[in-house]
Design an enzyme around this catalytic site. Structure first.
Site, mmCIF file in Angstrom:
data_model
loop_
_atom_site.group_PDB
_atom_site.id
_atom_site.type_symbol
_atom_site.label_atom_id
_atom_site.label_comp_id
_atom_site.label_asym_id
_atom_site.label_seq_id
_atom_site.Cartn_x
_atom_site.Cartn_y
_atom_site.Cartn_z
ATOM 1 N N ALA A 141 0.856 -1.195 0.000
ATOM 2 C CA ALA A 141 0.000 0.000 0.000
ATOM 3 C C ALA A 141 0.888 1.239 0.000
ATOM 4 C CB ALA A 141 -0.894 0.010 1.237
ATOM 5 N N LYS A 142 0.326 2.358 -0.214
ATOM 6 C CA LYS A 142 1.068 3.626 -0.100
ATOM 7 C C LYS A 142 0.067 4.738 0.140
ATOM 8 C CE LYS A 142 5.384 5.005 -0.318
ATOM 9 N NZ LYS A 142 6.568 4.228 0.079
ATOM 10 N N GLY A 143 0.511 5.783 0.826
ATOM 11 C CA GLY A 143 -0.357 6.928 1.054
ATOM 12 C C GLY A 143 0.375 8.208 0.714
#
Ligand code: NDP
Length: 429
Positions: free
Chosen positions: A117-119
């Site tokens: 994931a990444k934000g």
């Protein structure tokens, strides 16, 4: 793994600035080599989910500003998703999608039980006060309270964020669940459940994989010179740890410029200088300021470590690279269009998803320690992380030899194969 087809260079990207296309062109080559079925290909090419939020924040001047934030969960078949949060004015959704997918491949390459994931939040933290950043971080955490969780999605720092932001995130999330929840985030300050060895983990993994590659190439570290682009967490630690192994670091850089010393730069001195000069090398006199900072990439060194930003090695400068070995500390420093040139020149590349995976490996150790309620010694962290890095390197190297493909594509092959096999066993579409 299915028998190989003939290796094809990734297609050059249509949009030279788009890391998602860069990632996808390598992904496509690897899936072809693997003979991946269409169903699994279609599942893996798109993220599981992407969340866009708008976070109102009261600024210090009393006005409310609304910030756009993202969280992209690429895949969770191997476990809860894992990935950092980037605060930067240039954050865009395609970049976050690429970074999320890279996290899936990275975790699979080093064989840790996480998805990717990444934000990111579009903001310029350098112009914001600590209070504004805190309110933004807490607002983002609240907006993502149903996404984050120790068994669901575990954020970490990335560019523009660090232990301070992770502490606020942990605190805000803990309030929403009514219990202190250290395992919801990694990269925390040491006193509140951070792991020993996390700060240097990515740079250390770069050093370990560089040494493993040098061994394959018959390079003696003590006879090796290097240039390191970026002097932040990854670059400064990689430079320090490589120099401790006898590598002569002739060039380092940050946004203020690139600094060259033919006799080797004293890295401890450069770090000390940076620490008392607002985190910058600006004015550093232990080396000479180069006319053009980009010349670092094509300088006369044996080893090149890009450890700053994406897309710095391109079809325009790849021809001029002199290094025999590139070890990618940054995520996506090489545009796909440069791959064929680099391969043609016979340069070995230890790709980002392998070379910088020491960070997520020790983040995983942090999460394990939080769940165990038990703190490991630094020696235990380092020894286990080094072992994982060396094993992953050997697996990728063996795959590159087996299929006669570059290390970058081999790393994707190893990662995609693991994820695809897990889908086969779990089934359930
Ligand atoms: P930092 O913010 O700590 O450091 C970034 C460094 O790059 C700074 O020295 C910055 O200079 C420099 N920089 C920025 N733009 C340029 C440029 N155009 N030319 C030269 N130098 C530049 O980030 P990290 O070290 O944490 O991350 C670097 C890369 O590594 C990113 O791609 C990140 O995603 C990746 N990465 C980081 C991990 C980690 O654990 N930290 C884990 C895995 C990957 P200045 O300070 O002057 O702005």
């Amino acid at each position: 793994m299915a028998a190989t087809t003939v290796y094809k260079e990734p297609a050059p990207r249509v949009d030279a600035e788009n890391p998602l296309e860069s990632m996808m062109s390598r992904f496509n080559v690897a899936t072809e080599i693997l003979g991946l079925d269409d169903e699994t290909y279609n599942v893996l090419k798109a993220p599981d989910k992407q969340i866009i939020v708008h976070i109102p924040v009261t600024m210090d001047n009393g006005k409310v500003r609304v910030f756009e934030g993202y969280r992209v969960v690429h895949n969770t078949i191997l476990g809860p998703s894992k990935g950092g949060i980037r605060y930067d004015k240039n954050v865009h959704l395609d970049e976050v999608k690429a970074l999320a997918a890279w996290m899936t491949w990275k975790c699979a390459v080093v064989d840790i039980p996480y998805g990717g994931a990444k934000g990111g939040i579009i903001c310029d933290p350098t112009t914001m006060s600590a209070g504004e950043i805190e309110r933004l971080t807490r607002g983002y955490t609240l907006a993502m309270k149903d996404v984050f969780g120790p068994d669901r999605d575990i954020p970490a720092p990335d560019m523009g964020t660090g232990p301070r932001e992770m502490a606020w995130l942990m605190d805000e999330f803990s309030k929403t669940v009514g219990a202190t929840s250290p395992a919801v985030v990694t990269g925390k300050p040491l006193v509140m459940g951070g792991s020993l060895g996390r700060t240097e983990a990515t740079g250390r993994g770069v050093m370990v994989s560089a040494l493993a590659a040098m061994k394959k190439l018959g390079m003696d570290p003590k006879q090796t010179s290097a240039a390191v682009q970026g002097f932040g967490n990854v670059g400064s630690w990689a430079a320090k740890l490589l120099s401790e192994q006898g590598v002569k670091i002739k060039c380092i850089s940050d946004v203020s410029g690139a600094y060259w010393n033919e006799n080797g730069i004293n890295i401890d001195e450069a770090v000390a200088y940076k620490n008392v000069h607002k985190g910058r090398l600006d004015g550093y006199t232990g080396a000479t300021l180069m006319d053009n900072a980009d010349d670092l990439l094509t300088s006369e060194v044996d080893l090149l470590v890009p450890a700053a930003v994406e897309d710095v090695i391109t079809e325009h400068n790849a021809h001029d690279i002199k290094a025999k070995l590139i070890v990618e500390g940054a995520n996506g420093p090489t545009a796909a269009s440069a791959d064929p040139i680099i391969n043609e020149k016979g340069i070995m590349v230890v790709p980002d998803i392998l070379a910088n995976s020491g960070g997520v490996t020790v983040s995983y150790f942090e999460w394990v320690q939080n769940r165990q309620g038990f703190k490991w010694s630094e020696d235990m962290v380092t020894e286990r992380a080094d072992r994982i890095m060396n094993e992953a390197f050997e697996k990728v190297y063996a795959t590159s030899q087996k299929y006669n493909i570059p290390m970058r594509i081999a790393a994707y092959v190893v990662a995609i194969d693991k994820v695809a096999q897990t889908y086969k066993f779990r089934g359930g579409f």
